[in-house]
Design an enzyme around this catalytic site. Structure first.
Site, short mmCIF file in Angstrom:
data_model
loop_
_atom_site.label_atom_id
_atom_site.label_comp_id
_atom_site.label_asym_id
_atom_site.label_seq_id
_atom_site.Cartn_x
_atom_site.Cartn_y
_atom_site.Cartn_z
N ARG A 70 11.65 -5.07 5.42
CA ARG A 70 11.59 -3.69 4.91
C ARG A 70 12.37 -2.58 5.75
NH1 ARG A 70 5.59 -1.37 5.38
NH2 ARG A 70 5.65 -2.46 7.49
N LYS A 115 0.72 -1.34 -0.10
CA LYS A 115 -0.04 0.13 -0.04
C LYS A 115 0.89 1.22 -0.04
CE LYS A 115 -2.09 -1.35 3.91
NZ LYS A 115 -1.44 -2.64 4.21
N ARG A 119 -10.15 0.17 8.41
CA ARG A 119 -9.45 -1.02 8.84
C ARG A 119 -10.63 -2.03 9.48
NH1 ARG A 119 -3.93 -0.33 8.34
NH2 ARG A 119 -2.70 -1.32 9.55
N ARG A 177 -0.17 -8.85 13.34
CA ARG A 177 -0.85 -7.96 12.43
C ARG A 177 -1.73 -8.89 11.43
NH1 ARG A 177 4.19 -5.25 10.78
NH2 ARG A 177 3.31 -4.13 9.16
N ARG A 188 10.94 -0.67 11.13
CA ARG A 188 9.80 -0.52 11.97
C ARG A 188 9.78 -1.46 13.28
NH1 ARG A 188 4.50 0.38 8.32
NH2 ARG A 188 3.47 -0.80 9.98
P1 AP5 Z 1 4.86 -1.60 1.98
O1 AP5 Z 1 4.45 -0.77 0.78
O2 AP5 Z 1 5.36 -0.92 3.19
O3 AP5 Z 1 3.59 -2.34 2.50
P2 AP5 Z 1 2.10 -1.75 3.17
O4 AP5 Z 1 1.19 -2.54 2.57
O5 AP5 Z 1 2.23 -0.46 3.21
O6 AP5 Z 1 2.31 -2.36 4.60
P3 AP5 Z 1 2.21 -1.94 5.91
O7 AP5 Z 1 2.98 -2.83 6.84
O8 AP5 Z 1 2.56 -0.48 6.17
O9 AP5 Z 1 0.84 -2.04 6.43
P4 AP5 Z 1 0.24 -2.20 7.71
O10 AP5 Z 1 -1.21 -2.20 7.29
O11 AP5 Z 1 0.34 -3.26 8.63
O12 AP5 Z 1 0.56 -0.81 8.39
P5 AP5 Z 1 0.36 0.49 8.76
O13 AP5 Z 1 1.17 1.58 8.84
O14 AP5 Z 1 -0.94 0.77 8.03
O15 AP5 Z 1 5.57 -2.73 1.47
C1 AP5 Z 1 6.30 -3.72 2.40
C2 AP5 Z 1 7.42 -4.23 2.07
O16 AP5 Z 1 7.45 -4.91 0.85
C3 AP5 Z 1 8.54 -3.00 1.76
O17 AP5 Z 1 9.87 -3.43 1.97
C4 AP5 Z 1 8.43 -2.89 0.25
O18 AP5 Z 1 9.66 -2.53 -0.34
C5 AP5 Z 1 8.08 -4.35 -0.28
N1 AP5 Z 1 7.32 -4.46 -1.54
C6 AP5 Z 1 5.96 -3.60 -1.64
N2 AP5 Z 1 5.73 -4.13 -2.79
C7 AP5 Z 1 6.45 -5.08 -3.29
C8 AP5 Z 1 6.56 -5.80 -4.50
N3 AP5 Z 1 5.37 -5.42 -5.34
N4 AP5 Z 1 7.22 -6.68 -4.57
C9 AP5 Z 1 8.02 -7.11 -3.72
N5 AP5 Z 1 8.29 -6.30 -2.51
C10 AP5 Z 1 7.53 -5.42 -2.46
O19 AP5 Z 1 -0.36 0.29 10.25
C11 AP5 Z 1 0.65 0.28 11.47
C12 AP5 Z 1 -0.15 0.05 12.66
O20 AP5 Z 1 -0.99 1.32 12.88
C13 AP5 Z 1 -1.40 -1.12 12.79
O21 AP5 Z 1 -0.74 -2.28 13.09
C14 AP5 Z 1 -2.13 -0.46 13.86
O22 AP5 Z 1 -1.49 -0.67 15.07
C15 AP5 Z 1 -2.24 0.99 13.64
N6 AP5 Z 1 -2.94 1.18 12.58
C16 AP5 Z 1 -3.21 2.15 11.43
N7 AP5 Z 1 -4.34 2.37 10.75
C17 AP5 Z 1 -5.13 1.85 11.57
C18 AP5 Z 1 -6.62 1.88 11.56
N8 AP5 Z 1 -7.41 2.35 10.56
N9 AP5 Z 1 -7.28 1.09 12.57
C19 AP5 Z 1 -6.72 0.84 13.57
N10 AP5 Z 1 -5.18 0.70 13.86
C20 AP5 Z 1 -4.48 1.09 12.79
MG MG Z 2 2.15 1.11 4.93
#
Ligand code: AP5
Ligand code: MG
Ligand code: ZN
Length: 216
Positions: free
Chosen positions: A127, A13, A88, A171, A160
């Site tokens: 990552r 994402k 989410r 997660r 992270r």
């Molecule tokens: P990346 O693009 O960083 O993946 P992502 O989908 O953004 O994954 P996140 O870990 O950020 O998602 P998340 O939902 O767990 O975390 P968030 O920050 O939203 O890519 C990941 C890796 O893969 C990178 O190294 C990249 O280089 C690689 N990659 C990408 N595309 C690729 C491809 N095509 N091929 C190969 N490699 C690739 O949330 C964090 C925390 O915040 C949650 O756990 C929760 O505690 C809280 N939180 C956030 N939003 C909410 C909400 N709405 N409600 C409640 N709690 C929330």
């Molecule tokens: Mg992200």
């Protein structure tokens, strides 16, 4: 353009979001990034959410919805936005619908980046993120030119706190609360599924085509 990215942790994402906002000039609204910034600045919200992020559990809906509501009311979101990682849960999706309907600006597309769960552990534990500009790398799949240093700004790369095997496992379990949103948006004819198990640039080509068709 009022769009949202949906997908498992590590689906890509954030990686796709950075390309989208660069080309389409809309603000990137990532609840995860906002919470991490709040934690770094030790704000009251940051102190409250830290335990949730570190362990990989979802932050309570009420607080999350409040933070997004405030963000969407800022001026730069008036001409469109890209939501990443919100909503989410079903209550979050319903609250967002109500809010956007009130503003007369409903979502016009949800991009569901689909990847099989077995690729996610390797993506997340490898990552690395730039401390200065937030750019995302991967030690194997998207390595920086110089280890530990951001290509774009020379900043220091860090890992992270929730990219450990234990937190990743939590997660992935928490995603059970998010999975129903696929049907929620499919039923509303807003969902486009994109195959996220291809190289980053190939995924973006498809994302781009979908978004170009929205601009009409
Ligand atoms: P990346 O693009 O960083 O993946 P992502 O989908 O953004 O994954 P996140 O870990 O950020 O998602 P998340 O939902 O767990 O975390 P968030 O920050 O939203 O890519 C990941 C890796 O893969 C990178 O190294 C990249 O280089 C690689 N990659 C990408 N595309 C690729 C491809 N095509 N091929 C190969 N490699 C690739 O949330 C964090 C925390 O915040 C949650 O756990 C929760 O505690 C809280 N939180 C956030 N939003 C909410 C909400 N709405 N409600 C409640 N709690 C929330
Ligand atoms: Mg992200
Ligand atoms: Zn950087």
């Amino acid at each position: 353009m009022q769009i949202m990215l949906l997908g498992l942790p590590g689906a890509g994402k954030g990686t796709q979001a950075s390309r989208i906002v660069e080309e389409f000039h809309i603000p990137h609204i990532s609840t995860g990034d906002m919470f991490r910034a709040a934690i770094a600045q030790k704000t009251p919200v940051g102190l409250e959410v830290k335990q949730y992020l570190d362990s990989g559990r979802l932050v309570p809906d009420e607080l999350t919805i409040r933070v997004v509501q405030e963000r969407l009311s800022q001026g730069d979101a008036k001409n469109g936005f890209l939501l990443d990682g919100f909503p989410r849960t079903l209550p979050q999706a319903q609250a967002l619908d109500e809010l956007l309907n009130r503003l007369g600006r409903p979502l016009n597309r949800v991009l569901y980046i689909h990847v099989p769960e077995n690729v996610l552990m390797a993506r997340l534990t490898g990552r690395r993120i730039c401390r200065s500009c937030g750019a995302t790398y991967h030690v194997v799949f998207q390595p920086p030119k110089v280890e530990g240093v951001c290509d774009k700004c020379g900043g220091e790369l860090y890992q992270r706190s929730d990219d450990t095997p234990d937190a990743v496992k939590t997660r992935l379990e928490q995603y059970a609360q998010t999975a129903p949103l696929v049907d929620y948006y499919r039923d509303r004819k807003l969902l486009t599924q994109v195959d996220g198990e291809r190289p980053v640039e190939d995924v973006y080509e498809e994302v781009r085509r979908v978004l170009m068709s929205l601009e009409g």
